[in-house]
Design a protein around this motif. Sequence first.
Motif, PDB file in Angstrom:
ATOM      1  N   LYS A  82       0.834  -1.216   0.000  1.00 43.44           N
ATOM      2  CA  LYS A  82       0.000   0.000   0.000  1.00 43.44           C
ATOM      3  C   LYS A  82       0.860   1.253   0.000  1.00 43.44           C
ATOM      4  N   LEU A  83       1.978   1.243   0.755  1.00 45.81           N
ATOM      5  CA  LEU A  83       2.794   2.441   0.912  1.00 45.81           C
ATOM      6  C   LEU A  83       3.774   2.669  -0.228  1.00 45.81           C
ATOM      7  N   THR A  84       4.078   1.620  -1.014  1.00 49.58           N
ATOM      8  CA  THR A  84       5.130   1.754  -2.026  1.00 49.58           C
ATOM      9  C   THR A  84       4.615   1.936  -3.443  1.00 49.58           C
ATOM     10  N   SER A  85       3.334   1.687  -3.704  1.00 50.19           N
ATOM     11  CA  SER A  85       2.810   1.879  -5.068  1.00 50.19           C
ATOM     12  C   SER A  85       1.295   1.981  -5.033  1.00 50.19           C
ATOM     13  N   PRO A  86       0.728   2.786  -5.919  1.00 47.49           N
ATOM     14  CA  PRO A  86      -0.734   2.905  -5.962  1.00 47.49           C
ATOM     15  C   PRO A  86      -1.367   1.673  -6.595  1.00 47.49           C
ATOM     16  N   GLY A  87      -2.595   1.384  -6.175  1.00 47.76           N
ATOM     17  CA  GLY A  87      -3.291   0.241  -6.757  1.00 47.76           C
ATOM     18  C   GLY A  87      -3.759  -0.736  -5.699  1.00 47.76           C
ATOM     19  N   PRO A  88      -4.441  -1.793  -6.121  1.00 47.66           N
ATOM     20  CA  PRO A  88      -4.952  -2.783  -5.164  1.00 47.66           C
ATOM     21  C   PRO A  88      -3.829  -3.584  -4.508  1.00 47.66           C
ATOM     22  N   ILE A  89      -4.104  -4.090  -3.316  1.00 49.07           N
ATOM     23  CA  ILE A  89      -3.110  -4.890  -2.583  1.00 49.07           C
ATOM     24  C   ILE A  89      -3.034  -6.301  -3.162  1.00 49.07           C
ATOM     25  N   ILE A  90      -4.186  -6.856  -3.467  1.00 52.96           N
ATOM     26  CA  ILE A  90      -4.241  -8.220  -3.998  1.00 52.96           C
ATOM     27  C   ILE A  90      -4.346  -8.186  -5.524  1.00 52.96           C
ATOM     28  N   PHE A  91      -3.511  -8.975  -6.159  1.00 57.81           N
ATOM     29  CA  PHE A  91      -3.525  -9.120  -7.618  1.00 57.81           C
ATOM     30  C   PHE A  91      -4.219 -10.435  -7.962  1.00 57.81           C
ATOM     31  N   LYS A  92      -5.228 -10.374  -8.796  1.00 56.78           N
ATOM     32  CA  LYS A  92      -5.956 -11.573  -9.215  1.00 56.78           C
ATOM     33  C   LYS A  92      -5.598 -11.880 -10.661  1.00 56.78           C
ATOM     34  N   GLN A  93      -5.314 -13.148 -10.922  1.00 56.43           N
ATOM     35  CA  GLN A  93      -4.941 -13.540 -12.286  1.00 56.43           C
ATOM     36  C   GLN A  93      -5.608 -14.860 -12.637  1.00 56.43           C
ATOM     37  N   GLU A  94      -6.141 -14.957 -13.836  1.00 56.95           N
ATOM     38  CA  GLU A  94      -6.805 -16.181 -14.276  1.00 56.95           C
ATOM     39  C   GLU A  94      -5.771 -17.275 -14.523  1.00 56.95           C
ATOM     40  N   ARG A  95      -6.006 -18.420 -13.930  1.00 57.95           N
ATOM     41  CA  ARG A  95      -5.127 -19.583 -14.124  1.00 57.95           C
ATOM     42  C   ARG A  95      -5.986 -20.801 -14.461  1.00 57.95           C
TER      43      ARG A  95
ATOM     44  N   MET B  78       3.614  -5.862  -9.163  1.00 59.77           N
ATOM     45  CA  MET B  78       3.826  -5.127 -10.414  1.00 59.77           C
ATOM     46  C   MET B  78       3.073  -3.796 -10.397  1.00 59.77           C
ATOM     47  N   ARG B  79       3.497  -2.925 -11.252  1.00 60.47           N
ATOM     48  CA  ARG B  79       2.757  -1.678 -11.457  1.00 60.47           C
ATOM     49  C   ARG B  79       1.476  -1.979 -12.217  1.00 60.47           C
ATOM     50  N   ILE B  80       0.457  -1.153 -12.023  1.00 63.85           N
ATOM     51  CA  ILE B  80      -0.822  -1.350 -12.690  1.00 63.85           C
ATOM     52  C   ILE B  80      -0.666  -1.087 -14.182  1.00 63.85           C
ATOM     53  N   LEU B  81      -1.123  -2.029 -15.003  1.00 59.45           N
ATOM     54  CA  LEU B  81      -1.064  -1.870 -16.454  1.00 59.45           C
ATOM     55  C   LEU B  81      -2.142  -0.888 -16.916  1.00 59.45           C
ATOM     56  N   PRO B  82      -1.880  -0.189 -18.012  1.00 58.40           N
ATOM     57  CA  PRO B  82      -2.927   0.700 -18.560  1.00 58.40           C
ATOM     58  C   PRO B  82      -4.173  -0.095 -18.894  1.00 58.40           C
TER      59      PRO B  82
ATOM     60  N   ARG C 188       8.014  -4.429 -12.430  1.00 56.03           N
ATOM     61  CA  ARG C 188       7.990  -4.691 -10.985  1.00 56.03           C
ATOM     62  C   ARG C 188       8.236  -3.430 -10.178  1.00 56.03           C
ATOM     63  N   THR C 189       7.626  -3.378  -9.006  1.00 55.60           N
ATOM     64  CA  THR C 189       7.968  -2.329  -8.041  1.00 55.60           C
ATOM     65  C   THR C 189       9.177  -2.808  -7.236  1.00 55.60           C
TER      66      THR C 189
ATOM     67  N   ARG D  76       8.708 -11.131  -4.647  1.00 52.31           N
ATOM     68  CA  ARG D  76       8.854 -12.254  -5.580  1.00 52.31           C
ATOM     69  C   ARG D  76      10.090 -13.087  -5.252  1.00 52.31           C
ATOM     70  N   LYS D  77      11.174 -12.417  -4.864  1.00 41.51           N
ATOM     71  CA  LYS D  77      12.401 -13.147  -4.519  1.00 41.51           C
ATOM     72  C   LYS D  77      12.204 -14.041  -3.306  1.00 41.51           C
ATOM     73  N   THR D  78      11.396 -13.566  -2.355  1.00 43.80           N
ATOM     74  CA  THR D  78      11.178 -14.314  -1.106  1.00 43.80           C
ATOM     75  C   THR D  78       9.919 -15.180  -1.139  1.00 43.80           C
ATOM     76  N   SER D  79       9.173 -15.129  -2.256  1.00 43.99           N
ATOM     77  CA  SER D  79       7.917 -15.881  -2.437  1.00 43.99           C
ATOM     78  C   SER D  79       6.808 -15.426  -1.495  1.00 43.99           C
ATOM     79  N   LEU D  80       6.975 -14.272  -0.841  1.00 39.47           N
ATOM     80  CA  LEU D  80       5.928 -13.776   0.056  1.00 39.47           C
ATOM     81  C   LEU D  80       4.681 -13.367  -0.719  1.00 39.47           C
ATOM     82  N   ASP D  81       4.846 -13.068  -2.013  1.00 43.28           N
ATOM     83  CA  ASP D  81       3.674 -12.702  -2.814  1.00 43.28           C
ATOM     84  C   ASP D  81       2.698 -13.865  -2.973  1.00 43.28           C
TER      85      ASP D  81
END
Length: 468
Positions: A308-321, A337-341, A357-358, A365-370
Motif C-alpha cells: 500500500k505504501l510503495t505503489s498505488p493500486g490494489p493490494i491483492i492481484f488476481k490472475q486467471e489460471r 507489479m505496477r498497474i497496467l494501462p 515490478r515495483t 517475488r524473490k522471497t515468495s511472500l507474494d
Amino acid sequence: MIRKNQRFLTQLYILADFAFIQISFLLAWWVKFESGWIPKESALPVEIYAFWSIVYGVIAIFTGVLITIYSPKRKKRFSDEVFKIFEIHGISLFVLLSLMFFVKQVDISRYYLALYMIFNVFSILLYRYFVKRSLKHFRKKGFNKQFVLIIGAGSLGCKFYDNLKLYPELGYEIVGFLDDNRVWDPAEKVRYKPILGTVNQLEEILESKLIDEVVLALPLDAHPKFAKIVAICEKTGVRTLIIPDFFDYLPARPYFDNFAGMPMINVRDIPLDLAGNKLIKRVFDIVFALFAIIITSPIMLLVVLGVKLTSPGPIIFKQERVGLNRRTFQMYKFRSMRILPEGTIDTGWTTENDPRRTKFGTFLRKTSLDELPQFFNVLAGHMSVVGPRPERPYFVEQFREGIPKYMVKHHVRPGITGYAQANGLRGDTSIEDRIEHDIFYIENWSILLDMKIILKTIVNGFINKNAY
C-alpha cells in the motif's frame, strides 16, 4: 529352490511380525506401568494385556494375509509396503477394539494402547526396511538370484534387458533370448546374452535350464503365439510376464482396470482419483492452510502495508489460471507489479530486471511472500498446498501443442508448491523438466510425498535465484 526360498521368507516375515508385536507389548507395558515416566494408575494384571496382545497379533497377521503384504516383494517399492502396514494396523486396531467392547473388556489403559500401536508400527517399519535393504545388498552381490528368459530379441526385448541391468539389487539374471529371426552382430554378442533358439524350442529350453520367469517381448504381429507360450510356461511351472508392444504410450506404473467384465490397461494411474485419497488430501490442505494463515498473518499484515505504501493500486492481484479439469479460476497474489494501462493484456513472462515490478514487489517475488494469499485459494478449493503450479490460459494453449503430456497436470488440483519447485525448477527453467516432475508426482502421490515436498520447500528456503 526359488519357490522354497520365497515360502521360507514369507514364513519368516509372519513370525517376525508376530514377534515384534509381542515385543511392542512388553515395551509399552514397561513404559506405561513400570518405568515411572507416566503417572501410575490402577492396572489390570499383565496376563490380560498379554492375552489381548496375542489376539491382536493373530488379527494383524490374518489382515496382512488378506491385504497381501506377505506376497513376493522383489519387484515392489518400500513405500507401497509402508502404506499397507498403516492400513493393516488401522484395521486390526478397529477389530481389536470391537472385540474388547463386545466382551466388555473396557478397562485397558488408553495410554498403553497408544504406545502399543506406535511401537508396533515403528518397529515393524524399521525391521522391514532393514530386511529390504539387506536383501537388496545380498542380491547385488549375487545371492538369491532369479533367472529370466526373454522371448523376443527385437527392440522391446533389448530395451528390457538394458533396463534390468540398471537394477542389480533386484537379483535377476537373464539366461538368454529366444527369437525366430534375429541373429546378433559382433557388437551385440558382447552386449547381450546369447539367443538360445527359436520360440518353438521354448519347452525344451525350460526343461533343460533353471528358469523362474519368462518375459514376452514380442511385437503385436506375434500375438497368435502368446496362448501357446503361456500354456507351455504354466505347464512347466514358470511365471510369465508380458511387455505390451505399445508400452511407450503407458505411464511408469500402469494398472489393470475392469470395464464391462473385461480387463483393461488404465493408461494413467492417478491415486487422487480414489475418493479416500481425495478426502485425505483435502482435509490435510484445509488444516495446513488454516495453520499457515494463522502463523503468517503478522507477515501478511506487514506485506499489506508495504504494498500500500510503495505503489498505488490494489493490494491483492488476481490472475486467471487453469486448474483442475482445465477449469479456470482466479489465483490471488500480493501485487508486485505496477498497474497496467486499461485494456492492456499481459502475455509476457516475468524476466530479470523486469521494469514492470515495483521495488517492494521485487523483494516479495524473490522471497515468495507474494504467494501467501494462495492459502485462501486452498480453502476455497481452487488449489492444493502441493501440486503442479497453475499457468495462465494463454500459455496453456501454447504449451499443450508443443510439450507432450503437458495437459496431464490438470488431472489434479494445482499447488502453491510442487515436486518440480521443491527440486529447484522455478521461474526461468525448462517447462519439459517441470512437466516430467509434475507427472511423477501425479502418478506417485501419497500424503507422505506431500509432507516431504513441503519440508523440502521449507528447508531449501523460499528465496530462489530464478524467481523474477
